[in-house]
Design a protein around this motif. Structure first.
Motif, PDB file in Angstrom:
ATOM      1  N   TRP A 149       0.832  -1.211   0.000  1.00 26.25           N
ATOM      2  CA  TRP A 149       0.000   0.000   0.000  1.00 26.25           C
ATOM      3  C   TRP A 149       0.863   1.256   0.000  1.00 26.25           C
ATOM      4  N   ASP A 150       2.030   1.184   0.628  1.00 26.36           N
ATOM      5  CA  ASP A 150       2.968   2.310   0.547  1.00 26.36           C
ATOM      6  C   ASP A 150       3.479   2.453  -0.884  1.00 26.36           C
ATOM      7  N   ALA A 151       3.752   1.315  -1.526  1.00 26.59           N
ATOM      8  CA  ALA A 151       4.194   1.339  -2.923  1.00 26.59           C
ATOM      9  C   ALA A 151       3.074   1.868  -3.815  1.00 26.59           C
ATOM     10  N   LYS A 152       1.844   1.471  -3.514  1.00 25.71           N
ATOM     11  CA  LYS A 152       0.694   1.949  -4.290  1.00 25.71           C
ATOM     12  C   LYS A 152       0.594   3.466  -4.224  1.00 25.71           C
ATOM     13  N   ASP A 153       0.799   4.037  -3.039  1.00 26.18           N
ATOM     14  CA  ASP A 153       0.743   5.494  -2.884  1.00 26.18           C
ATOM     15  C   ASP A 153       1.769   6.180  -3.774  1.00 26.18           C
ATOM     16  N   PHE A 154       2.927   5.569  -3.933  1.00 26.69           N
ATOM     17  CA  PHE A 154       3.961   6.114  -4.818  1.00 26.69           C
ATOM     18  C   PHE A 154       3.583   5.921  -6.279  1.00 26.69           C
ATOM     19  N   LEU A 155       3.165   4.701  -6.639  1.00 24.83           N
ATOM     20  CA  LEU A 155       2.922   4.366  -8.038  1.00 24.83           C
ATOM     21  C   LEU A 155       1.783   5.179  -8.651  1.00 24.83           C
ATOM     22  N   VAL A 156       0.706   5.396  -7.910  1.00 23.77           N
ATOM     23  CA  VAL A 156      -0.434   6.121  -8.482  1.00 23.77           C
ATOM     24  C   VAL A 156      -0.110   7.587  -8.752  1.00 23.77           C
ATOM     25  N   GLN A 157       0.984   8.086  -8.220  1.00 23.30           N
ATOM     26  CA  GLN A 157       1.383   9.473  -8.448  1.00 23.30           C
ATOM     27  C   GLN A 157       2.328   9.621  -9.641  1.00 23.30           C
ATOM     28  N   GLN A 158       2.708   8.495 -10.260  1.00 22.56           N
ATOM     29  CA  GLN A 158       3.646   8.548 -11.369  1.00 22.56           C
ATOM     30  C   GLN A 158       2.922   8.868 -12.670  1.00 22.56           C
ATOM     31  N   GLU A 159       3.617   9.578 -13.534  1.00 22.09           N
ATOM     32  CA  GLU A 159       3.004  10.116 -14.753  1.00 22.09           C
ATOM     33  C   GLU A 159       2.423   9.044 -15.678  1.00 22.09           C
ATOM     34  N   GLY A 160       3.096   7.935 -15.878  1.00 22.66           N
ATOM     35  CA  GLY A 160       2.629   6.920 -16.819  1.00 22.66           C
ATOM     36  C   GLY A 160       1.721   5.871 -16.216  1.00 22.66           C
ATOM     37  N   CYS A 161       1.404   5.974 -14.941  1.00 22.87           N
ATOM     38  CA  CYS A 161       0.604   4.948 -14.266  1.00 22.87           C
ATOM     39  C   CYS A 161      -0.880   5.146 -14.558  1.00 22.87           C
ATOM     40  N   LEU A 162      -1.499   4.119 -15.126  1.00 21.88           N
ATOM     41  CA  LEU A 162      -2.928   4.162 -15.400  1.00 21.88           C
ATOM     42  C   LEU A 162      -3.711   3.705 -14.173  1.00 21.88           C
ATOM     43  N   GLU A 163      -3.343   2.551 -13.610  1.00 24.43           N
ATOM     44  CA  GLU A 163      -3.991   2.075 -12.386  1.00 24.43           C
ATOM     45  C   GLU A 163      -3.126   1.022 -11.702  1.00 24.43           C
TER      46      GLU A 163
END
Length: 185
Positions: A149-163
């Protein structure tokens, strides 16, 4: 010199006599077969027989499904936050997270950007294995599921991340949020 040879022979004789060897009559039918004719079940029985004589493995050496579940203290958990409960329940267990990236990316671009994300997570002390499963989809596998969930918080803020998908729950990424905002305008 003769004394050493005599002691060596005595040692070998004692070891040979004390080792337990079953008589042909005592062996089960599966053990009387030629090793080349053993089935998978026979090999499994042989392995179990060998493991009987060994000391049991330490708790951390056991496969994950045989390890005892860690003790979870729910007294300090905010029950109104379901993610906090999930974090505690996945502590110490392997968890896979699916990450979908921008569909316009090529496989090489997806490989490159997910590798950058993996490195960024490592720099933040979050260990994740990354596997590309499609041109625009990757799996991030966490040995300690509570950090997903900590990784999810980072990943969803990245420019190319759709979901990001964790435990069948979708978390929209920055790319999807931008699409939604454009549709609202």
């Amino acid at each position: 010199m003769r004394l050493l040879i005599l002691l060596g022979l005595l040692f070998v004789l004692i070891c040979h006599c004390s080792s337990k060897k079953t008589q042909e009559k005592e062996k089960p039918d599966w053990a009387k077969k030629d090793i080349r004719d053993f089935s998978d079940a026979d090999m499994e029985r042989l392995l179990d027989q060998w493991e009987e004589d060994e000391e049991p493995l330490e708790e951390d050496e056991l496969p994950e499904h045989l390890r005892p579940a860690p003790k979870v203290d729910f007294s300090n958990v905010d029950m109104s936050n379901p993610e906090a409960i999930l974090k505690l329940s996945k502590k110490g267990k392997t968890l896979m997270t699916f990450v979908n990236v921008d569909p316009s990316y090529s496989r090489e671009k997806t490989e490159e950007i997910t590798q950058i994300w993996q490195t960024s997570l490592r720099n933040n002390h979050i260990q994740a294995e990354r596997y590309l499963i499609d041109d625009t989809r990757a799996i991030f596998m966490f040995k300690d599921g509570s950090v997903a969930w900590d990784a999810k918080d980072f990943l969803v803020q990245q420019e190319g991340c759709l979901e990001v998908v964790i435990e069948n729950k979708n978390y929209p990424g920055l790319k999807q949020n931008l699409k939604m905002k454009k549709m609202e305008l």
